[in-house]
Enzyme design. Structure first.
Site, PDB file in Angstrom:
ATOM      1  N   GLU A 184       1.977   1.919  -3.555  1.00  0.00           N
ATOM      2  CA  GLU A 184       1.086   2.355  -4.186  1.00  0.00           C
ATOM      3  C   GLU A 184       1.185   3.999  -4.168  1.00  0.00           C
ATOM      4  OE1 GLU A 184      -3.143   3.657  -3.624  1.00  0.00           O
ATOM      5  OE2 GLU A 184      -3.032   1.758  -2.961  1.00  0.00           O
ATOM      6  N   HIS A 185       1.158   4.433  -2.891  1.00  0.00           N
ATOM      7  CA  HIS A 185       1.097   5.758  -2.553  1.00  0.00           C
ATOM      8  C   HIS A 185       2.467   6.668  -2.927  1.00  0.00           C
ATOM      9  CE1 HIS A 185      -2.466   6.380   0.157  1.00  0.00           C
ATOM     10  NE2 HIS A 185      -2.575   5.069  -0.301  1.00  0.00           N
ATOM     11  N   HIS A 224       1.002  -1.278   0.183  1.00  0.00           N
ATOM     12  CA  HIS A 224       0.149  -0.012  -0.082  1.00  0.00           C
ATOM     13  C   HIS A 224       0.906   1.309  -0.128  1.00  0.00           C
ATOM     14  CE1 HIS A 224      -3.736   2.188   1.936  1.00  0.00           C
ATOM     15  NE2 HIS A 224      -3.672   2.491   0.669  1.00  0.00           N
TER      16      HIS A 224
END
Length: 591
Positions: free
Chosen positions: A44-45, A41
């Site tokens: 992704e950011h 995650h």
């Protein structure tokens, strides 16, 4: 479908609104098990970055894959959108493998805000990942900041796992030079990953999990075969409350019920699903659903539309085989059962983040190995649309339903929300009147705050009147165009059961584009996860709302923003007892 030499798959999808949509299979947070939960995650950011005045874009990380999309707006072109998305992965022709510690630190703060947001509005409980050795929440927490160097090394390691066989690309149009551009970038990746990840632990079957849920749900393990996937596509297009989940190489058909008696009959083996051949399958799925199929089953060797004749001509045998496999899994207890439970006191285990949950064994007690009845399923309609005003008692229930079902969309304006769905009126009513859904809808009251204060600022009603009718909020006065007069005070502190900043802002050049740009700037600083805004009837006036754990920093940012010529902001500190007394001392706004 175009397949590059390194097995990158490219599809032309001229129906989608996005200019480019890219997915990476075997790249989701299930890969974080036995590492640091949240690496996927966080990556992704870190990757996504764009000019919000020229592009709309987003990304998501699921259990088994990651996806990214970009769309050009204003003066930007489709080609610009494609090059922008590719730039998230490649720098000077090489795959990115360097991330600054300061950027990692900011985005970890953003992840903590996202965790707060999701747990205030949703119940983020990933049962499959938890039973496979992960946590109930796997999106990353603030304690990652204590191991920045290790985190950075893991991010680089994760990038080196990307290979051509993992990549799926949808483009709206394959313009001149675009294919060559893909060959030079994603086509240059190795066909197989440079670093082979460890295998995903196998989830434990035969379990009953008691957790907050709007429905009674059974996850039935089935074989990940082509016929079963076609059967799932048939059921998904025909019926509501049927979907699928994957983890590693395991496939589960998920069947949800609103009636506890039908749910128990299904579990005991005394009832089967009433599946009928009632229509022709058109495969008119959203681009998101199509992408998910290609990513969850990367071994699919053809365009899905190549199977449209087979799914229609052989539907009878496909569905009979799938029905038999479902029933065999019920009898053999190759299932994971989700039973709605909203008690905070009931708990027999916790994940590493100390989220409580109840996990029990699914026993063979009461099994009947010869079904004698069938359970009807909710059929999909072609399309349906309703408009719900903010004063309607069903407002929050409809919002809850849209959040729990991906195929329901809603748009908000100054008067209410417009909802598009494919349920019949009777089915919608049955869901909203079901005991489990009502409990689920009221188990997360934080979402109501957004509408409580929207009502306060847009209607002129007192906070006392609004709180006294919080289950329905208050209907706005819309017969005349309200003129909002701002008071001298720009900040009002309250105590609520959630931490957030909201209020109304006005500016001569204020528009949605500038607010979106502002939201992304706040995200990059790690101060928020998302910000909702509603255009009020008064000229150049907007209502803003954002959940955040950094309320003072967000207030300071908004208070000093030069785009605002006037503002009135509410800053909420989280507490056990609500206190909105500051809003009663002065007339904040006059309508």
């Amino acid at each position: 479908m175009i397949v590059l030499p390194n097995k990158v798959r490219i599809f032309i999808n001229d129906r989608m609104k996005k200019d480019i949509y890219l997915g990476i299979s075997n790249f989701g947070f299930e890969n974080d098990i036995d590492e640091i939960l949240g690496i996927a995650h966080l990556l992704e950011h870190l990757l996504i970055s764009f000019d919000s005045t020229n592009f709309l874009a987003n990304a998501s990380t699921s259990r088994s894959y990651m996806s990214f999309w970009c769309k050009s707006i204003n003066s930007a072109t489709e080609s610009d959108a494609i090059r922008t998305l590719v730039s998230w992965f490649f720098s000077n022709g090489k795959l990115k493998d360097n991330f600054s510690l300061s950027s990692i630190r900011f985005h970890i703060k953003e992840l903590e805000n996202e965790y707060y947001f999701r747990n205030e509005v949703f119940h983020c409980m990933d049962i499959l990942t938890f039973l496979s050795g992960g946590d109930l929440y796997n999106g990353g927490r603030i304690d990652m900041i204590d191991n920045l160097n290790i985190v950075r090394d893991m991010l680089v390691n994760r990038m080196q796992r990307i290979s051509g066989s993992n990549i799926v690309i949808f483009v709206k149009r394959l313009g001149p030079g675009t294919l060559d551009f893909f060959k030079q970038t994603f086509g240059s990746l190795p066909a197989c990953p440079e670093i082979i990840p460890s295998s995903i632990p196998v989830s434990t079957n035969g379990k009953i999990v008691m957790t907050p849920s709007p429905f009674y749900t059974v996850m039935v393990k089935i074989n990940p075969t082509l016929d079963n996937i076609l059967g799932i596509l048939y059921l998904y297009e025909t019926y509501h409350l049927i979907d699928y989940e994957t983890i590693g190489n395991q496939l589960y058909l998920t069947v949800s019920f609103i009636d506890e008696t039908e749910y128990e009959s299904f579990l005991r083996g005394e009832a089967i699903l009433q599946i009928s051949q009632c229509q022709r399958i058109n495969m008119n799925y959203s681009d998101d659903y199509m992408m998910n199929i290609y990513l969850n089953f990367p071994w699919l060797s053809h365009d899905l539309y190549d199977y449209i004749t087979r799914i229609n001509d052989d539907s009878k045998s496909i569905l009979i085989s799938l029905t038999n496999e479902i029933y065999a899994s019920i009898i053999n207890r190759d299932i994971i059962v989700i039973y709605p439970n909203f008690s905070k006191a009931m708990c027999n285990t916790r994940d590493t983040q100390q989220h409580p949950i109840v996990v029990l064994d699914a026993t063979n007690d009461g099994l009947i190995k010869k079904p004698y009845r069938s359970i009807p399923l909710m059929k999909r309609l072609t399309s349906n649309e309703i408009f719900i005003r903010y004063g309607d008692a069903s407002l929050m229930d409809m919002i809850t339903l849209s959040l729990s079902k991906q195929d329901i969309s809603l748009k908000r304006n100054a008067e209410g929300i417009r909802v598009k769905h494919s349920f019949s009126a009777d089915d919608i009513q049955a869901i909203m009147e079901s005991d489990s859904f009502l409990k689920y809808s009221r188990s997360k009251p934080a979402a109501m705050y957004q509408y409580i204060f929207l009502s306060f600022f847009a209607s002129g009603n007192s906070i006392d009147d609004i709180l006294a009718n919080r289950d329905s909020t208050l209907e706005f006065s819309k017969r005349t165009k309200s003129k909002i007069l701002f008071g001298r005070n720009t900040r009002y502190d309250v105590t609520a059961k959630s931490s957030f900043v909201c209020g109304i802002v006005r500016g001569k050049s204020l528009d949605k584009t500038s607010l979106v740009e502002m939201m992304w700037d706040l995200k990059k600083k790690g101060l928020i996860y998302s910000m909702e805004f509603t255009n009020l009837l008064s000229k150049n006036t907007f209502y803003l709302f954002t959940f955040t754990i950094y309320t003072d920093e967000v207030y300071d940012y908004l208070n000093t923003n030069k785009l605002f010529s006037a503002k009135c902001l509410v800053v909420s500190t989280k507490g056990d007892v609500e206190n909105f007394s500051s809003l009663k001392k002065d007339v904040v706004i006059r309508v």
